[in-house]
Every structure is written in C-alpha cells, then in structure tokens.
Scaffold this active site. Structure first.
Site, mmCIF file in Angstrom:
data_model
loop_
_atom_site.group_PDB
_atom_site.id
_atom_site.type_symbol
_atom_site.label_atom_id
_atom_site.label_comp_id
_atom_site.label_asym_id
_atom_site.label_seq_id
_atom_site.Cartn_x
_atom_site.Cartn_y
_atom_site.Cartn_z
ATOM 1 N N ASP A 93 -11.891 4.070 0.895
ATOM 2 C CA ASP A 93 -12.761 4.103 2.068
ATOM 3 C C ASP A 93 -11.879 4.207 3.326
ATOM 4 O OD1 ASP A 93 -15.148 3.896 3.432
ATOM 5 O OD2 ASP A 93 -15.469 1.772 3.019
ATOM 6 N N SER A 251 -26.255 -1.219 5.160
ATOM 7 C CA SER A 251 -26.799 -2.564 4.986
ATOM 8 C C SER A 251 -27.800 -2.880 6.081
ATOM 9 C CB SER A 251 -25.672 -3.609 4.991
ATOM 10 O OG SER A 251 -24.887 -3.477 3.824
ATOM 11 N N ASP A 272 -21.585 -2.322 1.482
ATOM 12 C CA ASP A 272 -20.525 -3.319 1.604
ATOM 13 C C ASP A 272 -21.103 -4.691 1.928
ATOM 14 O OD1 ASP A 272 -18.061 -4.552 1.835
ATOM 15 O OD2 ASP A 272 -17.579 -3.703 3.791
HETATM 16 ZN ZN LIG Z 1 -17.799 2.926 6.781
#
Ligand SMILES: [Zn+2]
Length: 340
Positions: A93, A251, A272
């Site tokens: 990432d 999220s 995440d």
């Molecule tokens: Zn990100």
C-alpha cells in the site's frame, strides 16, 4: 492460493466487467494476515492483502526495516496462502516518493531475481503514492515505475489527487478541499502518460472526497460520480478502455456510496480502520470479560487459558475475519473465485 500474474489480471478483469470489487485488507502481523485470508475463504471470495511501509516496519520488529518486513509478510503469505481455496493477491500500500528507494526498489529487485529464476514475483502489485508531488512529476515517477513493474508482470497502483485524513502516520489534514476531488482532465492526463494498458497494467486511486480513517457519519462528502465521469471521458478519448479504480478510505462509507463507487469502476476497496477496529474490539471484549484471568489480581496468578495470546488472538482473528466476509458480501466478490 496466491494468484500468478495471469490469474491476478483475470481477477481484475472479471471485477471490472462484472461490476464488483475486491476488499484489499491492510495487515501487519501473522494474526491479521490469517484473519484476512480466513475472511476471504469464508466468503468464497478472491481478495487482496496489503501492507503499508509503516505496517512493514512494525512487522520487522527491532530491525525497523520496512523492506525486510514486507519480505517477511510475503514469505508468510506464500507459505500459508497455499492452504486456502481462493486466490489471495499480495500488494504493498501507499509508498510515498521518499520511500521509493528504500522500500519499492529492494522489493522490485527481489522480484527481478525471482523472475530470472522462473519464479513468480514477490508481490502481485505495488502502490506508488506520488500525491504529494505536482501531477506532472507524480506521473513521471509513476511511468518509470510502471515500466519496471510491467517488465516483471507486477501491477502498479498510482494515486491521482489526495486522500484526506491520516494513514500510516501520514496526514493530509489542511489539504485544500478541492484537491480531495480529482477532475476528468487529470484522469485523462494519467491515461495520456501511463497509457491505457498497453504500457503495463495499473490501478488508479482517483480521489472523490475519500478520507482515511473512521469518522462519524456525515463527516465525509463523497462524490462517486467523479469516477463515472472519468470513465466516460476515457471512453470518449480511448474507446473500449476503462480505468481500474481503487477506493481508499472506505471505512465508514454508506453502502450506497460504496455501490455507486463500484458501479463507477472501482475494483479494489481498501479496508483498514474497520478491520483494525474489529480485531481490537474483540481483544478488548476478551480482556474485560476475563479480567481476573488476564491479570494477576490480588496476589493471584491469572488464568493461562485467558492470558495465552492464542486465546484472545483467536477471538480477535475471528472477529476481523467476519468483518472481511461482510465486506466481500457488500462489494459483490463473495462466491466469486477464479479458483473454482
Ligand atoms: Zn489509502
């Protein structure tokens, strides 16, 4: 199992054509890796696990070496992923420009060596996040990396625009709010410089008001129509082509916004904060409900069945796995695997 480059390409193509997306779950330990893989397997879904530069540094322990931590994650995933009946791709990432040399370069060098030995690359894909640079410089650096990645059959993810909030200790607070929304002109510029697939396959984190982290409802103003407008502009300039978008900061998003983003061509949705919360919430539940077992209270010695890290670890992993399974159902990847 871990997908070959060809299988990973097939996963992305099927998501793009089929109008669904894969959760890409951030992991930073064997526990969270196992939780993510179990969540995908329980959903019968292919998926992606990913690690940030900071997550990899954490995983490396006292070595404090992000590249070593990412290698360790890949070794775990290559050894353990083979047990699962779905395809679980490996990704790194957000790598900011200042870590391209000490994080991406050594991992690409490993993959180069592996490819020379007839082996598959270490990771299926890597993200270069040049969003702190001016767009032209971002795309210049991205194009260099795209050439390197495509020679190794690795997919590159790039970012156009700025994701708000904070992830991995890197914050974008104070970013002018218009920079949180990509324009069709910027997206076409990406296609001009990086091509539309012929130069190498890339994933595009195009921002549409997304913010990292978990916020109260209403904090984030998403405009998923930006993604659809970008696809329309691309189809006009390069008929028959489509962007493979990535949704960062999912999220806390409403199911409607998620569905609109996927309809706009998002094939990878990063997960995440919600996964972190699910894991920690279950661990906290265990600590509070086994208070006199996990602590040696009043001269006691605690209860090994409660304080053994496997006891609360198993609960945390199960809760995180269940959260991943729900994400697969929401994003439409549940029951879809190139393996079966
Ligand atoms: Zn990100």
């Amino acid at each position: 199992m871990l997908p070959t480059p060809e299988q990973y390409a097939a996963m992305l193509d099927e998501a793009s054509a089929g109008g669904f997306a894969f959760p890409a779950v951030n992991v930073m330990s064997s526990q969270t890796l196992n939780a993510a893989m179990r969540g995908f397997a329980d959903a019968g879904s292919d998926g992606i696990v990913q690690i940030t530069v900071g997550g990899a540094r954490y995983l490396s322990g006292a070595a404090g070496d992000s590249a070593a931590g990412a290698r360790a994650l890949a070794a775990l995933a290559h050894a353990l992923g083979a047990q699962y009946p779905v395809a679980i791709a490996l990704h790194t990432d957000h790598c900011p420009p200042e870590h391209a040399d000490d994080f991406l370069a050594p991992l690409l060098a490993d993959s180069r060596e592996r490819r020379a030995n007839g082996d598959r690359p270490l990771f299926n894909s890597h993200m270069f996040d040049g969003s702190t640079l001016a767009l032209d410089e971002n795309l210049r650096r991205s194009a260099e990396l795209l050439d390197q990645c495509s020679a190794l059959d690795i997919v590159l993810e790039i970012e156009c625009g700025v994701v708000g909030g904070e992830e991995d200790g890197i914050g974008a607070e104070g970013t002018p709010s218009d920079r949180l929304y990509t324009t069709s002109a910027d997206l076409l510029r990406v296609a001009d410089v990086l091509g539309t697939g012929y130069r190498g396959r890339y994933l595009l984190a195009a921002t549409f008001g997304n913010v990292h982290g978990l916020y109260a409802p209403g904090h984030v103003q998403l405009r998923p129509e930006i993604l659809r407008e970008g696809q329309e502009a691309l189809a006009e300039a390069h008929p028959g082509t489509r962007f493979l978008y990535v949704f960062h900061g999912s999220s806390g998003s409403s199911p409607e916004d998620l569905r609109a983003a996927v309809a706009g061509g998002v094939v990878k949705v990063n997960l995440d904060s919600e996964a972190q919360y699910a894991f920690t919430r279950a661990a906290a539940g265990h600590m509070f409900s086994h208070y006199d077992g996990v602590l040696a209270v009043d001269g006691g010695v605690g209860d090994k069945r409660a304080y053994d890290p496997r006891a609360w670890g198993a609960e945390a992993e199960a809760a995180m796995a269940a959260r991943i399974t729900r994400a697969c159902e929401l994003l439409g990847s549940a029951g879809r695997s190139i393996v079966t």
